[in-house]
Design a protein around this motif. Structure first.
Motif, PDB file in Angstrom:
ATOM      1  N   PRO A  68      41.691  39.627  37.430  1.00 35.59           N
ATOM      2  CA  PRO A  68      41.743  39.798  35.966  1.00 35.59           C
ATOM      3  C   PRO A  68      40.382  39.735  35.263  1.00 35.59           C
ATOM      4  N   VAL A  69      39.507  38.812  35.716  1.00 33.15           N
ATOM      5  CA  VAL A  69      38.189  38.675  35.059  1.00 33.15           C
ATOM      6  C   VAL A  69      37.357  39.942  35.259  1.00 33.15           C
ATOM      7  N   MET A  70      37.330  40.460  36.494  1.00 29.46           N
ATOM      8  CA  MET A  70      36.575  41.690  36.791  1.00 29.46           C
ATOM      9  C   MET A  70      37.199  42.891  36.082  1.00 29.46           C
ATOM     10  N   ALA A  71      38.530  42.926  36.018  1.00 28.31           N
ATOM     11  CA  ALA A  71      39.237  44.037  35.364  1.00 28.31           C
ATOM     12  C   ALA A  71      38.887  44.090  33.876  1.00 28.31           C
ATOM     13  N   VAL A  72      38.906  42.934  33.224  1.00 29.13           N
ATOM     14  CA  VAL A  72      38.548  42.886  31.794  1.00 29.13           C
ATOM     15  C   VAL A  72      37.069  43.235  31.627  1.00 29.13           C
ATOM     16  N   GLY A  73      36.228  42.743  32.555  1.00 24.34           N
ATOM     17  CA  GLY A  73      34.794  43.075  32.512  1.00 24.34           C
ATOM     18  C   GLY A  73      34.553  44.568  32.599  1.00 24.34           C
ATOM     19  N   LEU A  74      35.336  45.238  33.469  1.00 25.06           N
ATOM     20  CA  LEU A  74      35.219  46.699  33.605  1.00 25.06           C
ATOM     21  C   LEU A  74      35.677  47.393  32.322  1.00 25.06           C
ATOM     22  N   MET A  75      36.727  46.852  31.694  1.00 23.88           N
ATOM     23  CA  MET A  75      37.237  47.437  30.442  1.00 23.88           C
ATOM     24  C   MET A  75      36.247  47.240  29.290  1.00 23.88           C
ATOM     25  N   ILE A  76      35.554  46.097  29.281  1.00 22.38           N
ATOM     26  CA  ILE A  76      34.516  45.873  28.248  1.00 22.38           C
ATOM     27  C   ILE A  76      33.487  46.995  28.349  1.00 22.38           C
ATOM     28  N   LEU A  77      33.052  47.253  29.580  1.00 18.09           N
ATOM     29  CA  LEU A  77      32.060  48.297  29.834  1.00 18.09           C
ATOM     30  C   LEU A  77      32.581  49.668  29.411  1.00 18.09           C
ATOM     31  N   LEU A 123      42.993  42.421  27.652  1.00 19.09           N
ATOM     32  CA  LEU A 123      43.098  40.966  27.854  1.00 19.09           C
ATOM     33  C   LEU A 123      44.558  40.547  28.026  1.00 19.09           C
ATOM     34  N   GLU A 124      45.423  41.162  27.234  1.00 23.22           N
ATOM     35  CA  GLU A 124      46.855  40.844  27.316  1.00 23.22           C
ATOM     36  C   GLU A 124      47.434  41.334  28.649  1.00 23.22           C
ATOM     37  N   TYR A 125      47.063  42.565  29.031  1.00 27.06           N
ATOM     38  CA  TYR A 125      47.614  43.184  30.246  1.00 27.06           C
ATOM     39  C   TYR A 125      47.148  42.452  31.511  1.00 27.06           C
ATOM     40  N   PHE A 126      45.827  42.313  31.645  1.00 27.10           N
ATOM     41  CA  PHE A 126      45.294  41.691  32.861  1.00 27.10           C
ATOM     42  C   PHE A 126      45.414  40.172  32.818  1.00 27.10           C
ATOM     43  N   GLY A 127      45.332  39.601  31.615  1.00 23.70           N
ATOM     44  CA  GLY A 127      45.419  38.140  31.459  1.00 23.70           C
ATOM     45  C   GLY A 127      46.801  37.601  31.764  1.00 23.70           C
ATOM     46  N   SER A 128      47.836  38.465  31.684  1.00 23.35           N
ATOM     47  CA  SER A 128      49.205  38.012  31.941  1.00 23.35           C
ATOM     48  C   SER A 128      49.403  37.642  33.414  1.00 23.35           C
ATOM     49  N   ASN A 129      48.445  38.088  34.260  1.00 23.94           N
ATOM     50  CA  ASN A 129      48.546  37.763  35.690  1.00 23.94           C
ATOM     51  C   ASN A 129      47.900  36.422  36.027  1.00 23.94           C
TER      52      ASN A 129
END
Length: 292
Positions: A68-77, A123-129
């Motif tokens: 989740p942390v890397m996924a959100v990081g990729l989405m920030i980018l 954040l909601e999508y990946f953070g739910s995991n």
């Protein structure tokens, strides 16, 4: 406040503001009205940056099964469209600089609204995991991004309007300073988090390389599909694949207070400079011919 916090909370936002001030000093109001002159090229470039880039980033985060942390990081980018670096690379590659600057300027302003909403969803999508829930304060985020992008750009444009000779004299030094500041802050962030970098490159190295190549490829293919000339195609290729790494770092470390989320940006910045460098080396050698 330790060294890492000082870099992320003070130097990163400040360096981004300086870079944006420098960009503003190269802009005039006519840059924003070029949409009338290049409507097709502008619309293709903005669609790539603001719609396809986040979709590709989201798809890759799922395909690579990122944590989740890397996924959100990729989405920030993926939500931070081209910054001043893309204009610099376009200039060396002999692309359409006016188109590049216009795309950067318009996308930077639109992204103030798109970034908070796309990131809230991510954040909601990946953070739910995970057990960790990070909420993005949308209004605060819009205000913060305005403070470090739109306001410095506007001040730069006012300097350009009322102190034109000074702004023109400062154009090259500011561009050099912007590149140097970005590299120094980038190195400082990586040095302060060196222990996480090796794991970060393992986790995000391949996916960020794929994102970089995929977005540049998309830029070139869409430009060719809509029969744009070479100069415009170069600009759109670079704008689609060179992201605003400084803004992404600021969002990850200063707004979301999560240095790990900045790791994909660190990895991407390395690839970005490599692919951008190859393009500059290859395209910079060709004769500069004005395309019709």
């Amino acid at each position: 406040m330790n060294a890492a916090e000082l870099i992320s909370k003070v130097f990163l936002p400040l360096s981004l503001a300086i870079i944006m001030l420098g960009m503003g000093m190269t802009l005039i109001l006519a840059d924003f009205t070029r949409i009338i002159k290049y409507p097709k090229a502008i619309l293709i470039g903005l669609t790539n940056q603001l719609i396809f880039l986040p979709i590709i980033g989201f798809s890759l985060a799922i395909a690579f099964n990122l944590n989740p942390v890397m996924a959100v990081g990729l989405m920030i980018l993926a939500t931070c469209p081209g910054g001043p670096t893309s204009n610099l690379i376009t200039q060396v590659c002999k692309g359409n600089i006016a188109l590049s600057v216009t795309l950067t300027a318009i996308a930077s302003i639109i992204s103030i609204l798109t970034i908070p909403f796309i990131l809230s969803y991510a954040l909601e999508y990946f953070g739910s995991n995970t057990d960790v829930t990070i909420k993005l304060p949308i209004i605060d985020t819009i205000i913060q991004i305005m403070g470090i992008t739109v306001i410095p750009i506007s001040i730069g444009m006012l300097i350009r309007k009322y102190k034109t000779n000074f702004a023109k004299r400062m154009e090259k030094p500011m561009r050099t300073a912007s590149t140097v500041i970005f590299i120094l802050v980038f190195i400082a962030v990586l040095a302060a988090n060196a222990d996480k970098l090796v794991d970060g490159m393992k986790a995000a190295g391949l996916v960020t390389l794929v994102l970089n190549i995929a977005t540049m490829g998309l830029g070139y293919l869409t430009a060719k599909l809509f029969k744009l000339n070479l100069k415009n195609a170069i600009s759109i290729t670079i704008e689609s694949g060179i992201q605003n790494g400084t803004l992404a770092f600021v969002i990850a470390t200063s707004i979301l207070n999560n240095v790990e989320m900045g790791i994909p940006t660190g990895a991407y910045s390395i690839w970005m400079f490599i692919t951008g460098g190859i393009l500059m080396w290859q395209l910079g050698k060709r004769p500069d011919v004005d395309s019709k």
